[in-house]
Scaffold this motif. Structure first.
Motif, PDB file in Angstrom:
ATOM      1  N   THR A  35      17.462  93.360  30.976  1.00 27.70           N
ATOM      2  CA  THR A  35      19.120  93.158  30.478  1.00 27.70           C
ATOM      3  C   THR A  35      18.872  92.067  29.998  1.00 27.70           C
ATOM      4  OG1 THR A  35      19.802  92.946  32.851  1.00 27.70           O
ATOM      5  CG2 THR A  35      19.247  94.986  31.842  1.00 27.70           C
ATOM      6  N   LYS A  36      18.055  90.871  30.044  1.00 31.39           N
ATOM      7  CA  LYS A  36      18.324  89.511  29.073  1.00 31.39           C
ATOM      8  C   LYS A  36      17.681  88.682  29.196  1.00 31.39           C
ATOM      9  CE  LYS A  36      19.625  87.440  34.066  1.00 31.39           C
ATOM     10  NZ  LYS A  36      20.932  87.339  34.493  1.00 31.39           N
ATOM     11  N   PRO A  37      17.546  87.765  28.729  1.00 32.14           N
ATOM     12  CA  PRO A  37      15.927  87.381  28.073  1.00 32.14           C
ATOM     13  C   PRO A  37      15.045  86.873  30.263  1.00 32.14           C
ATOM     14  CG  PRO A  37      17.618  85.800  27.317  1.00 32.14           C
ATOM     15  CD  PRO A  37      18.248  87.275  27.783  1.00 32.14           C
ATOM     16  N   ILE A  38      14.187  86.815  30.111  1.00 26.63           N
ATOM     17  CA  ILE A  38      13.380  86.348  30.966  1.00 26.63           C
ATOM     18  C   ILE A  38      13.337  84.756  31.533  1.00 26.63           C
ATOM     19  CG2 ILE A  38      11.410  87.209  33.033  1.00 26.63           C
ATOM     20  CD1 ILE A  38      11.357  88.982  31.054  1.00 26.63           C
ATOM     21  N   ARG A  39      13.220  84.253  32.452  1.00 23.69           N
ATOM     22  CA  ARG A  39      12.951  82.617  32.868  1.00 23.69           C
ATOM     23  C   ARG A  39      11.925  82.674  33.076  1.00 23.69           C
ATOM     24  NH1 ARG A  39      16.195  78.372  36.664  1.00 23.69           N
ATOM     25  NH2 ARG A  39      16.252  80.358  37.769  1.00 23.69           N
ATOM     26  N   VAL A  40      10.995  82.370  32.472  1.00 18.59           N
ATOM     27  CA  VAL A  40       9.503  81.663  33.615  1.00 18.59           C
ATOM     28  C   VAL A  40       9.161  80.270  34.059  1.00 18.59           C
ATOM     29  CG1 VAL A  40       6.824  81.969  33.351  1.00 18.59           C
ATOM     30  CG2 VAL A  40       8.399  83.718  31.698  1.00 18.59           C
ATOM     31  N   ILE A  41       9.592  79.792  35.027  1.00 20.79           N
ATOM     32  CA  ILE A  41       9.656  78.507  35.061  1.00 20.79           C
ATOM     33  C   ILE A  41       8.133  77.587  35.369  1.00 20.79           C
ATOM     34  CG2 ILE A  41      10.219  77.041  37.495  1.00 20.79           C
ATOM     35  CD1 ILE A  41      12.917  78.746  38.088  1.00 20.79           C
ATOM     36  N   VAL A  42       7.702  76.720  34.644  1.00 20.92           N
ATOM     37  CA  VAL A  42       5.988  76.328  34.901  1.00 20.92           C
ATOM     38  C   VAL A  42       6.765  75.071  35.377  1.00 20.92           C
ATOM     39  CG1 VAL A  42       4.152  75.602  33.284  1.00 20.92           C
ATOM     40  CG2 VAL A  42       5.565  77.700  32.956  1.00 20.92           C
ATOM     41  N   THR A  43       5.473  75.504  36.410  1.00 26.54           N
ATOM     42  CA  THR A  43       5.727  73.937  37.092  1.00 26.54           C
ATOM     43  C   THR A  43       4.399  72.420  37.513  1.00 26.54           C
ATOM     44  OG1 THR A  43       3.594  74.892  38.695  1.00 26.54           O
ATOM     45  CG2 THR A  43       5.653  75.682  38.751  1.00 26.54           C
ATOM     46  N   PHE A  44       4.700  72.761  35.635  1.00 37.65           N
ATOM     47  CA  PHE A  44       4.068  71.586  35.001  1.00 37.65           C
ATOM     48  C   PHE A  44       4.738  71.278  34.612  1.00 37.65           C
ATOM     49  CE2 PHE A  44       0.427  73.900  37.690  1.00 37.65           C
ATOM     50  CZ  PHE A  44      -0.131  72.206  37.987  1.00 37.65           C
ATOM     51  N   PRO A  45       4.478  69.243  33.022  1.00 39.18           N
ATOM     52  CA  PRO A  45       5.195  69.175  31.970  1.00 39.18           C
ATOM     53  C   PRO A  45       4.547  70.107  30.887  1.00 39.18           C
ATOM     54  CG  PRO A  45       4.135  67.577  33.138  1.00 39.18           C
ATOM     55  CD  PRO A  45       3.503  68.555  33.647  1.00 39.18           C
ATOM     56  N   PRO A  46       5.296  69.925  29.674  1.00 39.51           N
ATOM     57  CA  PRO A  46       4.850  70.456  28.558  1.00 39.51           C
ATOM     58  C   PRO A  46       3.993  69.970  28.208  1.00 39.51           C
ATOM     59  CG  PRO A  46       7.350  70.018  28.444  1.00 39.51           C
ATOM     60  CD  PRO A  46       6.851  69.835  29.527  1.00 39.51           C
ATOM     61  N   GLY A  47       3.098  71.027  27.585  1.00 38.35           N
ATOM     62  CA  GLY A  47       1.928  70.189  26.542  1.00 38.35           C
ATOM     63  C   GLY A  47       1.128  70.477  27.713  1.00 38.35           C
ATOM     64  N   GLY A  48       0.760  70.507  28.272  1.00 36.70           N
ATOM     65  CA  GLY A  48      -0.804  71.139  29.368  1.00 36.70           C
ATOM     66  C   GLY A  48      -1.295  72.419  28.602  1.00 36.70           C
ATOM     67  N   SER A  49      -2.551  72.837  29.833  1.00 34.02           N
ATOM     68  CA  SER A  49      -3.177  74.094  29.800  1.00 34.02           C
ATOM     69  C   SER A  49      -1.731  75.008  30.249  1.00 34.02           C
ATOM     70  CB  SER A  49      -4.034  73.995  31.107  1.00 34.02           C
ATOM     71  OG  SER A  49      -5.281  73.488  30.546  1.00 34.02           O
ATOM     72  N   SER A  50      -1.289  75.462  31.720  1.00 30.18           N
ATOM     73  CA  SER A  50      -0.400  75.789  32.113  1.00 30.18           C
ATOM     74  C   SER A  50       0.507  76.680  31.037  1.00 30.18           C
ATOM     75  CB  SER A  50       0.662  75.343  32.958  1.00 30.18           C
ATOM     76  OG  SER A  50       1.146  74.788  33.098  1.00 30.18           O
ATOM     77  N   ARG A  74       9.194  72.793  35.372  1.00 26.12           N
ATOM     78  CA  ARG A  74      10.071  71.702  35.870  1.00 26.12           C
ATOM     79  C   ARG A  74       8.875  71.134  36.938  1.00 26.12           C
ATOM     80  NH1 ARG A  74      14.908  74.446  39.218  1.00 26.12           N
ATOM     81  NH2 ARG A  74      16.117  75.380  37.481  1.00 26.12           N
ATOM     82  N   PRO A  75       8.332  70.373  36.640  1.00 25.58           N
ATOM     83  CA  PRO A  75       7.241  69.409  36.689  1.00 25.58           C
ATOM     84  C   PRO A  75       7.716  69.018  38.255  1.00 25.58           C
ATOM     85  CG  PRO A  75       7.648  68.255  35.368  1.00 25.58           C
ATOM     86  CD  PRO A  75       8.640  69.526  35.160  1.00 25.58           C
ATOM     87  N   GLY A  76       6.296  68.186  39.331  1.00 21.11           N
ATOM     88  CA  GLY A  76       6.744  67.794  39.894  1.00 21.11           C
ATOM     89  C   GLY A  76       6.278  68.345  41.533  1.00 21.11           C
ATOM     90  N   ALA A  77       5.975  67.071  42.170  1.00 22.23           N
ATOM     91  CA  ALA A  77       5.432  67.487  44.089  1.00 22.23           C
ATOM     92  C   ALA A  77       4.412  68.471  44.149  1.00 22.23           C
ATOM     93  CB  ALA A  77       6.693  67.876  44.807  1.00 22.23           C
TER      94      ALA A  77
END
Length: 330
Positions: A35-50, A74-77
């Motif tokens: 019913t609204k946009p789907i948020r995808v949390i990527v666990t790596f910084p922008p620009g990488g393969s993921s 949201r990268p980290g740990a």
């Protein structure tokens, strides 16, 4: 109309009405989604393969579901920060996570405390992609094959050191598994990513590196780095003449980076199945496959169950490697 005929017609009418009522109830119970946009949390910084993988499949998945995918990095740990946010999100199908081998399998053996349980706190949606690594070396090292490299490491261990993408990363574990199966001890040097490790190997600052394909591919093709082997079970199309680690002398060796989509644990199965269908359809699209393979990544769609089974098997495998190597992170 005779009495038996009327009774038969009445029974048929009642049966049809019951089926319609049942269908209506099932439809009413199925959640209205998305019913609204789907948020995808990527666990790596922008620009990488993921990040590139999600952006490659995003338009196709959005078209199938009728809502855009919004990427949040949201990268980290080692992936723990981003996946912790997914675990705590509303289980309504509007927040997903793109997790990797670290955050979904290896980290439970690396970190003394975890902010989530990779099995209990997520519902697997689909495996998305696998990324083979490549063992490369500077020509000055003198070893031309993997067998020569292992012999050199046994004969002159002080001469052989290896760079990888960071402590606890899949490349770190890949190097540790290589050490254990080859029976050698190599000094490992942690970098902040696979790119810097490849740069130092190219410059001769370190003799060896385990990197992903994009970081080393052009240098191998130019003859500036020697590719001893690829870490996947099969050879990769981008380097067809380079043997696998197993082919080059270590039978049974396999190590790949991988990414997959997960949802909060209480997400309804009906939503997970719709998500899976859209993601699998995108990954089976020839244009998307060509785009993804062009960056050295192999599409790997799966069922939710198959992905869950894979997470569990990878957790066992890397837990043993980590214990054998004595690796710990804080």
């Amino acid at each position: 109309m005779t009495a038996p005929t009327r009774r038969h017609a009445l029974r048929a009418t009642l049966a049809a009405a019951a089926l319609l009522a049942l269908h209506g109830t099932a439809a009413a119970q199925e959640p209205a989604w998305p019913t609204k946009p789907i948020r995808v949390i990527v666990t790596f910084p922008p620009g990488g393969s993921s990040d590139a993988i999600v952006r490659a499949i995003g338009p196709h998945v959005s078209a199938k579901l009728g809502q855009p995918l919004v990427i949040e990095n949201r990268p980290g740990a080692g992936g723990n920060i981003g996946l912790a946010a997914v675990a705590k999100a509303e289980p309504d199908g509007h927040t997903l996570g793109l997790g990797a081998a670290g955050g979904l399998s290896a980290n439970v053996s690396l970190y003394p405390q975890m902010p989530y349980d990779p099995v209990k706190d997520f519902k697997p949606v689909s495996l998305v992609a696998m990324i083979p690594f490549v063992l490369v070396g500077h020509p000055s090292l003198g070893a031309r094959t993997q067998a020569e490299l292992i012999a050199l490491a046994k004969r002159e261990p002080a001469k052989v050191s290896l760079g990888h993408g960071g402590n606890g990363t899949a490349m770190h574990l890949t190097a540790s598994l290589f050490e254990q199966m080859a029976g050698v001890k190599i000094t490992q040097i942690a970098y902040r990513g696979s790119g810097p490790a490849a740069v130092d190997a190219l410059a001769g600052q370190i003799p060896l590196a385990v990197t992903d394909l994009p970081a080393a591919l052009q240098h191998v093709r130019a003859g500036k780095l020697i590719a001893y082997s690829v870490t996947s079970a099969k050879r990769v199309p981008a380097l067809p003449d380079v043997p696998t680690v197993a082919e080059a002398g270590l039978p049974g060796y396999e190590s790949v980076g991988w990414f997959g989509i997960v949802a909060p644990a209480a997400t309804p199965d009906a939503i997970v199945n719709k998500l899976n269908a859209a993601i699998v359809d995108a990954l089976n699209d020839p244009a998307i496959q060509a785009n993804v393979r062009n960056i050295g990544v192999e599409p790997a769609p799966s069922t939710p169950k198959a992905f869950g089974d894979y997470i569990r098997s990878e957790t066992v495998k890397w837990g043993q490697v980590i214990r054998n190597a004595g690796i710990k992170l804080e």
